[in-house]
Design an enzyme around this catalytic site. Structure first.
Site, PDB file in Angstrom:
ATOM      1  N   LYS A 114       6.746  -5.633 -11.128  1.00  0.00           N
ATOM      2  CA  LYS A 114       6.567  -5.619  -9.678  1.00  0.00           C
ATOM      3  C   LYS A 114       7.105  -4.360  -8.891  1.00  0.00           C
ATOM      4  O   LYS A 114       7.969  -4.591  -8.118  1.00  0.00           O
ATOM      5  CB  LYS A 114       6.892  -6.859  -9.024  1.00  0.00           C
ATOM      6  CG  LYS A 114       6.229  -8.169  -9.456  1.00  0.00           C
ATOM      7  CD  LYS A 114       4.951  -8.035  -9.321  1.00  0.00           C
ATOM      8  CE  LYS A 114       3.898  -8.265 -10.412  1.00  0.00           C
ATOM      9  NZ  LYS A 114       2.533  -8.111 -10.076  1.00  0.00           N
ATOM     10  N   GLU A 172      -1.309  -3.292  -2.945  1.00  0.00           N
ATOM     11  CA  GLU A 172      -1.344  -2.027  -2.805  1.00  0.00           C
ATOM     12  C   GLU A 172      -1.857  -1.549  -1.447  1.00  0.00           C
ATOM     13  O   GLU A 172      -1.336  -0.525  -0.915  1.00  0.00           O
ATOM     14  CB  GLU A 172      -1.918  -1.182  -3.966  1.00  0.00           C
ATOM     15  CG  GLU A 172      -1.132  -1.562  -5.152  1.00  0.00           C
ATOM     16  CD  GLU A 172      -1.769  -0.767  -6.499  1.00  0.00           C
ATOM     17  OE1 GLU A 172      -1.327  -0.780  -7.703  1.00  0.00           O
ATOM     18  OE2 GLU A 172      -3.137  -0.659  -6.263  1.00  0.00           O
ATOM     19  N   ASP A 176      -2.456  -7.758  -6.817  1.00  0.00           N
ATOM     20  CA  ASP A 176      -2.001  -6.583  -6.943  1.00  0.00           C
ATOM     21  C   ASP A 176      -2.786  -5.366  -6.321  1.00  0.00           C
ATOM     22  O   ASP A 176      -2.037  -4.428  -5.440  1.00  0.00           O
ATOM     23  CB  ASP A 176      -1.746  -6.022  -8.515  1.00  0.00           C
ATOM     24  CG  ASP A 176      -1.149  -4.742  -8.817  1.00  0.00           C
ATOM     25  OD1 ASP A 176       0.305  -4.802  -8.577  1.00  0.00           O
ATOM     26  OD2 ASP A 176      -1.582  -3.758  -8.732  1.00  0.00           O
TER      27      ASP A 176
END
Length: 584
Positions: A239, A306, A302
């Site tokens: 992470k 972002e 994810d």
């Protein structure tokens, strides 16, 4: 199987949020303050009195489905100790890391003689070096070999890191794949999409494919395909970006357990080894704790993250607020400090060590009013874009966009190549260069209330989207909070937001360029207009923030890792040479 060792932590109530308001604020611990602490009682008392005296505006509700039930993420391991933790009323399972566990790596990697690390981008250098160093500590004869395409400029960088052709630790990409029992495919997402067939064809039967991102699964799903059935498929997903993974591992030599948390997933297991191999991989990377997810949930959270709080949204927020502050008469230097420096410095440090509530609690009476105004006006506009973004990712639209963009980097069909350009030459980022040059060592910038309100609203809106979409609290907190304040923001504080937008992974850079303007525009067109028109503060929204069970869950996660601040010196040797080309 190692026994699951229950860990005693305070529990919080079941999931609630602004789209599903709690019927009553629980008396359990919230944030990093005890429910019986005078400061938290004072905070709640102040909030209640403000709610009573303020005029409540009806929330502009965003249509959203009911919370999806979390899928079972229990797992079995015969090598490591599995612990049960309680996060906001949800039981989850984790494995703690630490250098004292390196002695278990030979058992976890039983049957593996060579680990092929394919690619030398963001994650490749860090993971290869961490794996090599961890295995060397226990005198393992497992070879960690880098595989690169012929003619790659990265050969020189890999050699500089100690990998060589002569030692059998550096070679051609497909020869490395053919000779490896565990293949860590760490090339860019778009390159994976274009080359997966050749990669699969070179893998040995019963070998293991390791991913650090679920993007390839999303791409395969979008074209109606799946992985070959004669290989295992696992994922370990740190992470944080590669340089953070390496830097905190190095710091962990002095503080056992320092590192970047990771999620892991077992998508396909052909011989029963996959879980222990994945957990061994994560421990070898230096992960303080590893939590379970699925490959599908990982890529959704994810890629979405972002484009949200991790990069795209924070880029849009600071561009919007810098323009706002300067247009209202603030000097450029001060506007930069009150936007970028405030978020990447003091606000992030406070959230990292004490939680989001501590940001609010640190403000004086006027500061709290400014925070509330910004939070109330920004929450739903941020959620609007985040909601759209998540569904674009989940539907495969965003994945197709990344693949197509990667193909436009090269000339084709008679059209010129369009690689990503730099964003760091505009006025704001030149101001940032000047501010950082004059910044005293250790200066984390101001805690600017309005900026804090917008940033925390963004963070809470992202948490709520992921919660409603059925993601585990471990994934939500790591993807929306920890990765932001403990990995990415310290680098942005050292070098600027534009530096990160120009130099992180291809998928993240593409996402930031696409979605940052959306956050900028909606905050300008809706949130700031609401502020300027004197729209009343939504007191229900604020009350939900103060009592949200996520604060208690964040506290539990904070207890699972050492408090080690990542050090990011300007000449840090763990940063790849191309990451030093931009000063912003």
């Amino acid at each position: 199987m190692a026994a699951a060792a229950p860990t005693s932590f305070s529990t919080a109530s079941a999931s609630t949020g602004p789209l599903n308001p709690p019927t009553k604020a629980p008396a359990a611990s919230v944030g990093f303050l005890s429910s019986s602490s005078p400061s938290l009682k004072a905070l709640r008392s102040s909030a209640c009195s403000r709610a009573a005296s303020g005029s409540a505006a009806a929330a502009r509700m965003v249509s959203a489905p009911a919370i999806k039930p979390q899928e079972s993420l229990d797992f079995q391991t015969s090598v490591f100790n599995k612990e049960k933790v309680n996060l906001a009323g949800h039981e989850e399972y984790i494995v703690r890391g630490g250098r004292n566990l390196f002695k278990l790596l030979p058992d976890a990697f039983k049957g593996i003689k060579q680990i092929g690390v394919i690619g030398w981008g963001s994650q490749g250098p860090a993971q290869a070096q961490n794996l090599r160093d961890s295995l060397a500590e226990v005198n393992s004869d497992i070879v960690v070999k880098i595989g690169l395409r012929k003619g790659s400029r990265s050969f020189a960088e890999a050699r500089a890191a100690g990998f060589t052709e002569e030692s059998g630790t550096l070679g051609d990409i497909y020869q490395t794949i053919s000779g490896s029992d565990l293949v860590l495919l760490l090339i860019s997402d778009s390159a994976q999409a274009d080359n997966y067939e050749k990669v699969f064809s070179h893998m040995k039967p019963n070998s293991i494919l390791g991913l650090s991102h679920g993007f390839l699964l999303g791409h395969l799903q979008s074209v109606g395909l799946d992985f070959p059935k004669n290989i295992s498929v696992i994922a370990v997903c740190p992470k944080g970006m590669g340089p953070s993974v390496r830097r905190l591992y190095v710091q962990g030599k002095e503080v056992n357990g320092a590192g970047i948390n990771s999620s892991f997933a077992v998508h396909q297991d052909v011989d029963g080894r996959a879980t222990d191999v994945a957990l061994g991989w994560s421990v070898a990377l230096g992960s303080p704790f590893t939590f379970a997810t699925s490959l599908e949930q990982e890529y959704k959270s994810d890629i979405f993250g972002e484009r949200g709080i991790l990069l795209g949204a924070v880029h849009g927020v600071v561009e919007c607020l810098f323009r706002r502050y300067t247009e209202n008469g603030m000097s450029e230097d001060l506007a930069y400090k009150n936007t970028v420096e405030s978020i990447t410095g003091t606000i992030s440090k406070t959230i990292s060590t004490k939680g989001m509530l501590a940001v609010y609690n640190a403000l004086d009476a006027q500061g709290k009013k400014d925070f509330e105004t910004a939070y109330s006006a920004s929450y739903y506009p941020c959620m609007d874009i985040l909601y759209e973004c998540y569904e674009d990712v989940a539907s495969g639209s965003e994945i197709r966009s990344v693949v197509l963009a990667g193909r436009r980097f090269y000339e084709k069909e008679g059209l010129p190549a369009f690689p990503m350009g730099k964003i760091d030459q505009t006025r704001m980022w030149k101001v940032g260069e000047r501010v950082r040059a004059q910044r005293p060592a250790g200066d984390l910038g101001p805690l600017y209330p309005f900026t804090a309100g917008v940033f925390v609203a963004l963070m809470m809106a992202q948490i709520e989207i992921l919660r409603k979409k059925g993601h585990s609290y471990s994934e939500i907190i790591n993807e929306s909070v920890i990765e932001s304040v403990d990995s990415l923001n310290p680098f942005m504080h050292a070098r600027g937001v534009s530096f990160m937008v120009d130099n992180c992974s291809t998928t993240a850079r593409l996402g930031s360029r696409k979605w940052a303007p959306r956050f900028d525009y909606i905050l300008t067109q809706q949130a700031l207009v609401a502020v300027d028109s004197g729209s009343p503060i939504n007191q229900d929204l604020l009350s939900n923030f103060l009592s949200d069970p996520v604060h208690g869950a964040i506290e539990v996660c904070a207890q699972l890792r050492p408090t080690v601040d990542i050090s990011v010196p300007a000449d840090a040797d763990f940063v790849r040479p191309e990451l030093r080309q931009s000063g912003n």
